[in-house]
Design an enzyme around this catalytic site. Sequence first.
Site, PDB file in Angstrom:
ATOM      1  N   TYR A  14      -6.669  23.677  26.611  1.00 33.40           N
ATOM      2  CA  TYR A  14      -7.339  22.381  26.488  1.00 33.40           C
ATOM      3  C   TYR A  14      -6.825  21.433  27.565  1.00 33.40           C
ATOM      4  O   TYR A  14      -5.693  21.551  28.013  1.00 33.40           O
ATOM      5  CB  TYR A  14      -7.145  21.752  25.096  1.00 33.40           C
ATOM      6  CG  TYR A  14      -5.712  21.623  24.607  1.00 33.40           C
ATOM      7  CD1 TYR A  14      -5.083  22.661  23.942  1.00 33.40           C
ATOM      8  CD2 TYR A  14      -5.000  20.437  24.780  1.00 33.40           C
ATOM      9  CE1 TYR A  14      -3.779  22.536  23.468  1.00 33.40           C
ATOM     10  CE2 TYR A  14      -3.702  20.303  24.306  1.00 33.40           C
ATOM     11  CZ  TYR A  14      -3.101  21.361  23.658  1.00 33.40           C
ATOM     12  OH  TYR A  14      -1.814  21.240  23.187  1.00 33.40           O
ATOM     13  N   MET A  39      -5.757  17.579  28.850  1.00 32.61           N
ATOM     14  CA  MET A  39      -5.282  16.329  28.245  1.00 32.61           C
ATOM     15  C   MET A  39      -4.918  15.291  29.286  1.00 32.61           C
ATOM     16  O   MET A  39      -4.658  15.622  30.448  1.00 32.61           O
ATOM     17  CB  MET A  39      -4.108  16.582  27.290  1.00 32.61           C
ATOM     18  CG  MET A  39      -2.773  16.794  27.930  1.00 32.61           C
ATOM     19  SD  MET A  39      -1.437  16.927  26.689  1.00 32.61           S
ATOM     20  CE  MET A  39      -1.225  15.246  26.124  1.00 32.61           C
ATOM     21  N   HIS A  93       9.761  15.518  23.787  1.00 34.91           N
ATOM     22  CA  HIS A  93       8.698  16.522  23.835  1.00 34.91           C
ATOM     23  C   HIS A  93       9.280  17.923  24.094  1.00 34.91           C
ATOM     24  O   HIS A  93       8.964  18.886  23.403  1.00 34.91           O
ATOM     25  CB  HIS A  93       7.700  16.133  24.940  1.00 34.91           C
ATOM     26  CG  HIS A  93       6.774  17.213  25.337  1.00 34.91           C
ATOM     27  ND1 HIS A  93       5.619  17.475  24.647  1.00 34.91           N
ATOM     28  CD2 HIS A  93       6.829  18.124  26.333  1.00 34.91           C
ATOM     29  CE1 HIS A  93       5.001  18.500  25.216  1.00 34.91           C
ATOM     30  NE2 HIS A  93       5.708  18.913  26.235  1.00 34.91           N
TER      31      HIS A  93
HETATM   32  O1  76R Z   1       9.296  22.461  31.990  1.00 31.14           O
HETATM   33  C1  76R Z   1      10.070  22.423  31.024  1.00 31.14           C
HETATM   34  O2  76R Z   1      10.236  23.355  30.211  1.00 31.14           O
HETATM   35  C2  76R Z   1      10.829  21.149  30.829  1.00 31.14           C
HETATM   36  C3  76R Z   1      10.440  20.398  29.611  1.00 31.14           C
HETATM   37  C4  76R Z   1       8.914  20.126  29.548  1.00 31.14           C
HETATM   38  C5  76R Z   1       8.123  19.359  30.412  1.00 31.14           C
HETATM   39  C6  76R Z   1       8.538  18.582  31.647  1.00 31.14           C
HETATM   40  C7  76R Z   1       8.032  20.662  28.525  1.00 31.14           C
HETATM   41  C8  76R Z   1       8.422  21.526  27.500  1.00 31.14           C
HETATM   42  N1  76R Z   1       6.761  20.188  28.747  1.00 31.14           N
HETATM   43  C9  76R Z   1       6.776  19.386  29.887  1.00 31.14           C
HETATM   44  C10 76R Z   1       5.685  18.734  30.467  1.00 31.14           C
HETATM   45 MN1  76R Z   1       5.101  20.472  27.562  1.00 31.14          MN
HETATM   46  N2  76R Z   1       3.483  20.781  26.369  1.00 31.14           N
HETATM   47  C11 76R Z   1       2.319  20.032  26.383  1.00 31.14           C
HETATM   48  C12 76R Z   1       1.506  20.429  25.272  1.00 31.14           C
HETATM   49  O3  76R Z   1      -0.831  19.053  22.367  1.00 31.14           O
HETATM   50  C13 76R Z   1       0.008  18.252  22.840  1.00 31.14           C
HETATM   51  O4  76R Z   1       0.395  17.250  22.171  1.00 31.14           O
HETATM   52  C14 76R Z   1       0.570  18.435  24.210  1.00 31.14           C
HETATM   53  C15 76R Z   1       0.200  19.759  24.899  1.00 31.14           C
HETATM   54  C16 76R Z   1       2.168  21.443  24.611  1.00 31.14           C
HETATM   55  C17 76R Z   1       1.714  22.191  23.374  1.00 31.14           C
HETATM   56  C18 76R Z   1       3.425  21.656  25.307  1.00 31.14           C
HETATM   57  C19 76R Z   1       4.396  22.592  24.945  1.00 31.14           C
HETATM   58  N3  76R Z   1       4.027  19.159  28.693  1.00 31.14           N
HETATM   59  C20 76R Z   1       4.437  18.605  29.881  1.00 31.14           C
HETATM   60  C21 76R Z   1       3.349  17.815  30.426  1.00 31.14           C
HETATM   61  C22 76R Z   1       3.353  17.124  31.781  1.00 31.14           C
HETATM   62  C23 76R Z   1       3.767  15.705  31.602  1.00 31.14           C
HETATM   63  C24 76R Z   1       3.935  14.977  32.926  1.00 31.14           C
HETATM   64  O5  76R Z   1       4.269  15.575  33.955  1.00 31.14           O
HETATM   65  O6  76R Z   1       3.753  13.742  32.854  1.00 31.14           O
HETATM   66  C25 76R Z   1       2.302  17.876  29.515  1.00 31.14           C
HETATM   67  C26 76R Z   1       0.933  17.225  29.628  1.00 31.14           C
HETATM   68  C27 76R Z   1       2.742  18.722  28.434  1.00 31.14           C
HETATM   69  C28 76R Z   1       1.982  19.033  27.317  1.00 31.14           C
HETATM   70  N4  76R Z   1       6.235  21.760  26.391  1.00 31.14           N
HETATM   71  C29 76R Z   1       7.564  22.124  26.582  1.00 31.14           C
HETATM   72  C30 76R Z   1       5.697  22.623  25.428  1.00 31.14           C
HETATM   73  C31 76R Z   1       6.735  23.530  25.011  1.00 31.14           C
HETATM   74  C32 76R Z   1       6.531  24.619  23.942  1.00 31.14           C
HETATM   75  C33 76R Z   1       7.879  23.224  25.719  1.00 31.14           C
HETATM   76  C34 76R Z   1       9.231  23.918  25.658  1.00 31.14           C
HETATM   77  C35 76R Z   1       9.244  24.851  26.854  1.00 31.14           C
HETATM   78  C36 76R Z   1      10.230  25.967  26.787  1.00 31.14           C
HETATM   79  O7  76R Z   1      10.758  26.267  25.701  1.00 31.14           O
HETATM   80  O8  76R Z   1      10.426  26.564  27.862  1.00 31.14           O
END
Ligand code: 76R
Length: 217
Positions: free
Chosen positions: A118, A120, A145
């Site tokens: 999806y 966002m 997050h």
């Molecule tokens: O890269 C990394 O692992 C560092 C931590 C991290 C970042 C920077 C991280 C971890 N995310 C990052 C960035 Mn994410 N993520 C989403 C969604 O449905 C929703 O509400 C949001 C959709 C999910 C399900 C998810 C999962 N993440 C981002 C960004 C970019 C933001 C920016 O640059 O401004 C978005 C839009 C986003 C959205 N995130 C994690 C996860 C999961 C499961 C993790 C843990 C990763 C791991 O365990 O390796």
Amino acid sequence: MLMEEGVGVVHLLAKPTPGTDREAVIAAVKQAEADGCQVITASMLGHKADVCVMALSPDWSVLRALQTGLQRAGLEVVDSYVSITEVSEYAKGLPEQMLKDRLYPNLPPEGLPAFCFYPMSKKREAHANWFATPFEDRKSMMMEHGTSGRKFAGQLVQLITASSGLDDFEWGVTLFAKSPEVVKNVVYTMRFDEASALFGEFGDFYVGYLDYIENML
Ligand code: 76R
């Protein structure tokens, strides 16, 4: 057209038509792979699409050729998303290898057959404007997050691809998960994180499971 760094990503959501040429679809995917493109295919549930072809390549003309090949083979592209890999501004301090994996992911991860996509964005409204929020505040929200995401370690891999200026939302969210329940649990859990609860805006959700294109037609 070549990317300077990272890879271009296209998600093609498609439906077979009565004229779909199964062999030509398979050939288009094989040709893209031969041209160095990673192609991930998923069977999708629901009326929005039957097939998702997600392709990653540093060369946009390879992505374009795949799209043309699939269309000429009779697949109707009913939705799509264009984005590029990036290192998030909040992830710059990660170890070198993790940064490389963000820019040049190796997909699909093993043992995670549920597939979800999806798009966002983050809100730009008077009461909640992500882009007018100081970096340190955004960073701490992204730490929250990341912490809630890591609770699902081993059950889910996220691929966040950037699409400001490229498509209608700011990011594409691609999830590979152990099961559909994990997809639901992660997305629900994150609805309570400030970054999503206050700022998240979502497009259409697509869900299915990884499968060979041969099995879908
Ligand atoms: O890269 C990394 O692992 C560092 C931590 C991290 C970042 C920077 C991280 C971890 N995310 C990052 C960035 Mn994410 N993520 C989403 C969604 O449905 C929703 O509400 C949001 C959709 C999910 C399900 C998810 C999962 N993440 C981002 C960004 C970019 C933001 C920016 O640059 O401004 C978005 C839009 C986003 C959205 N995130 C994690 C996860 C999961 C499961 C993790 C843990 C990763 C791991 O365990 O390796």
